[in-house]
Motif scaffolding. Structure first.
Motif, mmCIF file in Angstrom:
data_model
loop_
_atom_site.group_PDB
_atom_site.id
_atom_site.type_symbol
_atom_site.label_atom_id
_atom_site.label_comp_id
_atom_site.label_asym_id
_atom_site.label_seq_id
_atom_site.Cartn_x
_atom_site.Cartn_y
_atom_site.Cartn_z
ATOM 1 N N UNK A 204 36.304 -34.388 -4.073
ATOM 2 C CA UNK A 204 36.056 -33.461 -4.873
ATOM 3 C C UNK A 204 37.477 -32.990 -5.562
ATOM 4 N N UNK A 205 37.142 -32.591 -6.904
ATOM 5 C CA UNK A 205 38.437 -31.999 -7.497
ATOM 6 C C UNK A 205 38.389 -30.367 -7.644
ATOM 7 N N UNK A 206 39.475 -29.846 -7.615
ATOM 8 C CA UNK A 206 39.758 -28.366 -7.907
ATOM 9 C C UNK A 206 40.549 -28.150 -9.105
ATOM 10 N N UNK A 207 39.819 -27.349 -9.921
ATOM 11 C CA UNK A 207 40.647 -26.888 -10.961
ATOM 12 C C UNK A 207 40.546 -25.510 -11.230
ATOM 13 N N UNK A 208 41.843 -24.652 -11.497
ATOM 14 C CA UNK A 208 41.596 -23.411 -11.563
ATOM 15 C C UNK A 208 42.404 -23.158 -12.919
ATOM 16 N N UNK A 209 41.870 -22.504 -13.878
ATOM 17 C CA UNK A 209 42.795 -22.014 -15.268
ATOM 18 C C UNK A 209 43.473 -20.795 -14.743
ATOM 19 N N UNK A 210 44.666 -20.885 -15.430
ATOM 20 C CA UNK A 210 45.478 -19.684 -15.285
ATOM 21 C C UNK A 210 45.547 -19.014 -13.913
ATOM 22 N N UNK A 211 45.924 -19.609 -12.601
ATOM 23 C CA UNK A 211 45.594 -19.349 -11.387
ATOM 24 C C UNK A 211 46.765 -18.025 -11.122
ATOM 25 N N UNK A 212 47.934 -18.246 -11.511
ATOM 26 C CA UNK A 212 48.866 -17.232 -11.621
ATOM 27 C C UNK A 212 50.205 -17.396 -12.433
ATOM 28 N N UNK A 213 51.089 -16.753 -12.904
ATOM 29 C CA UNK A 213 52.041 -17.074 -13.764
ATOM 30 C C UNK A 213 51.584 -17.816 -14.963
ATOM 31 N N UNK A 214 50.393 -17.508 -15.470
ATOM 32 C CA UNK A 214 50.047 -18.440 -16.482
ATOM 33 C C UNK A 214 49.920 -19.894 -16.432
ATOM 34 N N UNK A 215 49.631 -20.181 -14.907
ATOM 35 C CA UNK A 215 49.613 -21.648 -14.676
ATOM 36 C C UNK A 215 48.453 -21.979 -14.455
ATOM 37 N N UNK A 216 47.624 -23.183 -15.163
ATOM 38 C CA UNK A 216 46.563 -24.062 -14.721
ATOM 39 C C UNK A 216 47.075 -24.851 -13.454
ATOM 40 N N UNK A 217 46.099 -24.722 -12.402
ATOM 41 C CA UNK A 217 46.431 -25.762 -11.425
ATOM 42 C C UNK A 217 45.236 -26.819 -11.077
ATOM 43 N N UNK A 218 45.373 -27.962 -10.695
ATOM 44 C CA UNK A 218 44.592 -28.985 -10.499
ATOM 45 C C UNK A 218 44.778 -29.547 -9.050
ATOM 46 N N UNK A 219 43.759 -30.082 -8.431
ATOM 47 C CA UNK A 219 43.909 -30.594 -6.977
ATOM 48 C C UNK A 219 42.709 -31.502 -7.041
ATOM 49 N N UNK A 220 42.680 -32.070 -5.643
ATOM 50 C CA UNK A 220 41.975 -32.946 -5.487
ATOM 51 C C UNK A 220 41.567 -33.429 -3.983
ATOM 52 N N UNK A 221 40.747 -33.868 -3.359
ATOM 53 C CA UNK A 221 40.709 -33.989 -1.948
ATOM 54 C C UNK A 221 39.497 -34.845 -1.551
ATOM 55 N N UNK A 222 39.778 -35.814 -0.549
ATOM 56 C CA UNK A 222 38.691 -36.571 -0.094
ATOM 57 C C UNK A 222 38.118 -36.030 1.130
ATOM 58 N N UNK A 223 36.811 -36.326 1.397
ATOM 59 C CA UNK A 223 35.966 -35.744 2.568
ATOM 60 C C UNK A 223 36.752 -36.010 3.850
ATOM 61 N N UNK A 224 37.257 -37.491 3.894
ATOM 62 C CA UNK A 224 37.876 -37.825 5.133
ATOM 63 C C UNK A 224 39.201 -36.923 5.447
ATOM 64 N N UNK A 225 39.900 -36.869 4.480
ATOM 65 C CA UNK A 225 41.075 -35.966 4.690
ATOM 66 C C UNK A 225 41.001 -34.593 4.916
ATOM 67 N N UNK A 226 39.820 -33.818 4.287
ATOM 68 C CA UNK A 226 39.295 -32.612 4.730
ATOM 69 C C UNK A 226 39.006 -32.774 6.089
ATOM 70 N N UNK A 227 38.270 -33.583 6.641
ATOM 71 C CA UNK A 227 37.994 -33.716 8.007
ATOM 72 C C UNK A 227 38.979 -34.070 9.024
ATOM 73 N N UNK A 228 40.130 -34.702 8.552
ATOM 74 C CA UNK A 228 41.393 -34.669 9.256
ATOM 75 C C UNK A 228 41.974 -33.350 9.345
#
Ligand code: ATP
Ligand code: K
Ligand code: MG
Length: 662
Positions: free
Chosen positions: A281-305
């Motif tokens: 699953x991806x993660x996208x947040x616009x303008x999270x702070x300091x006017x920066x848009x952030x992006x992330x990503x994680x796999x289920x198996x990594x979340x489980x770890x």
């Protein structure tokens, strides 16, 4: 009249209502079945439930959520401190060691306790129910975690009282679920009771219970829990992961910004849900702070770890519940999974290997507690007729009693209600005393309790009383572990028992140490007719909690805050009424009223409407109720004559039309 059941979750509340044809879940103002457990203080009014959740990101510091974590707890408890660090609102230690929440509201400082916040939530749910059912409501059953202490149970009752509710029972969540599960079920295997394990993983906690079902009755065999393990802890794993990542990649410290933290946490929760159904699953947040848009990503198996430590802890209360139930794995018929936090696939996997069978989800995971509570409320209420069904709950902690002269019943170290004792339960103590004495209720075993809970519950002063013709009188004390799981001394009486007198005269020694045969069951409470009993005053001192005076002050405060909300709602209504009147009048002036107003009247009205409209957007945007009322009256004064003429003409035309028809 109706019977209600409330599930007050850490994240969501659900309202069940018993009707004559079954149990319904009531819809809130937004037509949702779940209502967020959020109270938000806006500029001039409170927003509770869905409206509260909607204003949480705008008002983080004056929005209170997760109050379930704080009810009846001490500010200094390490786990409480951990939670408070995550909450954006300000808190401090109260005079009784409890938690005080600090807010700015209506340009003043306002301090509130968690009990008062819970009361606001309950009052909101009450309001939703009253609107739905179109009747005033007070009787209810409230679901509570089995790990609640005596003090916390009392806090729930205080909150209900402030909200104007009358709980017929505080019911353990899993017991409510089990009741709803068992009462109408007919397909249990034959030959002996059916033993079911219920696992409820919610937002902040997990509870496990083993229940045994037989036709016409159910019995809770054990309760176990981890009050610090729920869905939010998995969110936190993701939060920490992404916060660290963003620090490195975007050079932002999310921890330093309340709003950014709130938004990242909310996104992590969404991400977690996506991972329940997808391998990544991806993660996208616009303008999270300091006017920066952030992006992330994680796999289920990594979340489980990342969650491996949490996942391991899931099995602890499960094992404990099974052990305490006295059953072996083979005796377990089914494992029922409830609570929305249990939707994580890795959780299901763990339970599957632990119990050696695929957990079922035949119960409505988010509504079962509220439904079970509503059912219990109907069973306890005299106006509903529910099929005969016996519910026997068990209490998770051992409770003991001591008196001035040591534990009652030294053999068992003062044990009065051993762990998993069925309740409600009445015990009769027989003591021999010469004057006013003290007793104390306490938890026997610190190991059974959640961490940070102290063993003292309450103390009692019993007396004064006159001792007739003897040094020591026989005193009977009725101790009740009541339907809410609260322990009290219900009454104490001095027994004028001729038999006792004679034995005393024979020089027998009297002991107030409890021998097993002095522990009589309630059915023997009424002795032979020869015995005369005199009531003795019992003065109860609970360690912590609200005094009657604090309770009535809180009730008053709640009324005042509720009144303010009502005024603001009415103000909004009046403002809306004025606004629509302006549009309507303008419209009519151009159409139906057109030929009934003179040019100058039309001009006057038009410009007045124009002015009002502009005023509404500017100076009049935030006025008091009566200003809007006056403004509307003023407009009506100049529009009414025109309307009057129009209506007269309409009436005339109507008469003519009906005359013509004849
Ligand atoms: P509690 O019982 O702890 O007081 P609650 O009753 O409000 O809280 P629930 O509504 O049972 O809690 O569960 C809420 C939790 O379930 C949240 O942490 C939420 O993120 C989680 N949750 C909901 N749907 C899913 C899903 N599809 N996958 C994983 N977690 C989910
Ligand atoms: K819930
Ligand atoms: Mg729950």
């Amino acid at each position: 009249m109706s019977a209600l059941g409330f599930d007050i979750g850490n994240e969501n509340c659900v309202i069940g209502a018993a009707k004559h044809n079954g149990i319904d879940v009531l819809l809130n103002d937004e037509s949702k079945r779940e209502t967020p457990s959020v109270v938000s203080f806006g500029e001039k009014q409170r927003f509770i439930g869905s409206a509260g959740a909607a204003s949480a990101t705008m008002n983080p510091k004056s929005t209170i959520s997760q109050v379930k974590r704080l009810i009846g707890r001490k500010f200094s408890e390490p786990r409480v401190q951990d939670d408070l660090k995550l909450f954006p609102f300000e808190t401090s230690e109260g005079p009784d060691g409890g938690i005080v929440i600090h807010l700015n509201y209506l340009k003043e400082k306002l301090t509130l306790t968690p009990v008062q916040i819970l009361a606001m939530l309950l009052a909101h749910l009450k309001q939703i129910a009253e609107k739905n059912l179109e009747t005033p409501i007070s009787d209810c059953v409230i679901g509570v975690p089995s790990y609640l202490t005596d003090l916390q149970r009392r806090a729930y009752l205080n909150a209900a009282e402030i909200a104007g509710l009358k709980p017929l029972r505080l019911m353990h969540d899993c017991t409510a679920t089990a009741l709803g599960y068992g009462i109408y079920k007919t397909d249990f295997p034959s030959g002996g009771p059916a033993n079911i394990v219920f696992v409820d993983i919610g937002h902040c906690d997990m509870q496990v219970a083993v229940a045994s079902f037989e036709p016409g009755r159910m019995k809770m065999l054990s309760h176990a829990s981890d009050r610090n393990l729920g869905g939010r802890d998995f969110d936190e794993v993701l939060f920490r992961y992404f916060a660290a990542q963003f620090k490195e990649r975007y050079n932002i410290n999310v921890y330093s910004n309340a709003r950014a933290s709130l938004r990242l946490r909310a996104s992590c929760e969404k991400l977690k849900k996506v991972l329940s159904a997808n391998p990544e699953a991806p993660l996208n947040i616009e303008c999270l702070m300091e006017e920066k848009d952030v992006k992330g990503f994680i796999k289920r198996e990594d979340f489980e770890k990342l969650s491996s430590e949490l996942l391991e802890r899931i099995s602890i209360p499960c094992r404990k519940a099974l052990l305490d139930s006295g059953l072996t794995l083979e005796k377990i018929h089914t494992v029922e999974l409830v609570g929305s936090g249990s939707r994580i696939p890795a959780v299901v996997k763990i339970l599957n290997s632990l119990f050696g069978k695929e957990p079922s989800r035949t119960v409505n995971a988010s509504e079962c507690v509220a439904r079970g509570c509503a059912l219990q409320c109907a069973m306890l209420s005299p106006i509903f007729r529910v099929r005969e069904y016996e519910v026997q709950d068990s209490f998770p902690f051992s409770i003991g009693f001591a008196s001035d002269e040591g534990p009652i019943c030294t053999v068992t170290n003062g044990m009065l209600f051993p762990k998993l004792h069925p309740f409600p339960s009445l015990k009769m103590l027989t003591l021999h005393r010469s004057g006013t004495f003290h007793m104390e209720a306490f938890y026997i075993n610190q190991n059974e309790l959640p961490s940070d809970v102290s063993i003292g519950i309450s103390s009692f002063t019993i007396g004064p009383f006159e001792v007739p013709h003897a040094e020591k009188a026989k005193i009977k004390v009725r101790v009740n572990l009541n339907l809410h799981g609260i322990v009290t001394i219900e009454s104490a009486s001095l027994m004028e028992d001729s038999l006792d007198d004679s034995t005393m005269k024979n020089g027998d020694t009297f002991s107030d140490k409890m021998e097993p045969n002095n522990l009589e069951s309630s059915s023997k409470a009424n002795g032979p007719a020869a015995v005369r009993r005199h009531d003795i005053t019992v003065d109860e001192n609970i360690y912590g909690g609200m005094t009657p005076h604090e309770l009535s002050q809180a009730q008053e405060k709640e009324l005042q805050l509720a009144q303010q909300d009502i005024v603001m709602e009415r103000t909004k209504d009046k403002k809306n009424a004025l606004e629509s009147y302006v549009y309507e009048a303008r419209n009519k002036l151009l159409n139906t009223y057109r030929s009934f107003a003179t040019d100058s009247e039309r001009e006057g009205i038009s410009s007045n409407l124009q002015q009002t409209e502009e005023w509404l957007y500017e100076d009049g945007d935030d006025e008091s109720e009566c200003v809007y009322i006056e403004r509307l009256e003023d407009l009506k004064k100049i529009v009414d004559p025109v309307e009057h003429r129009y209506k007269e003409e309409e009436a005339r035309a109507q008469t003519t039309r009906s005359l013509l028809k004849c």
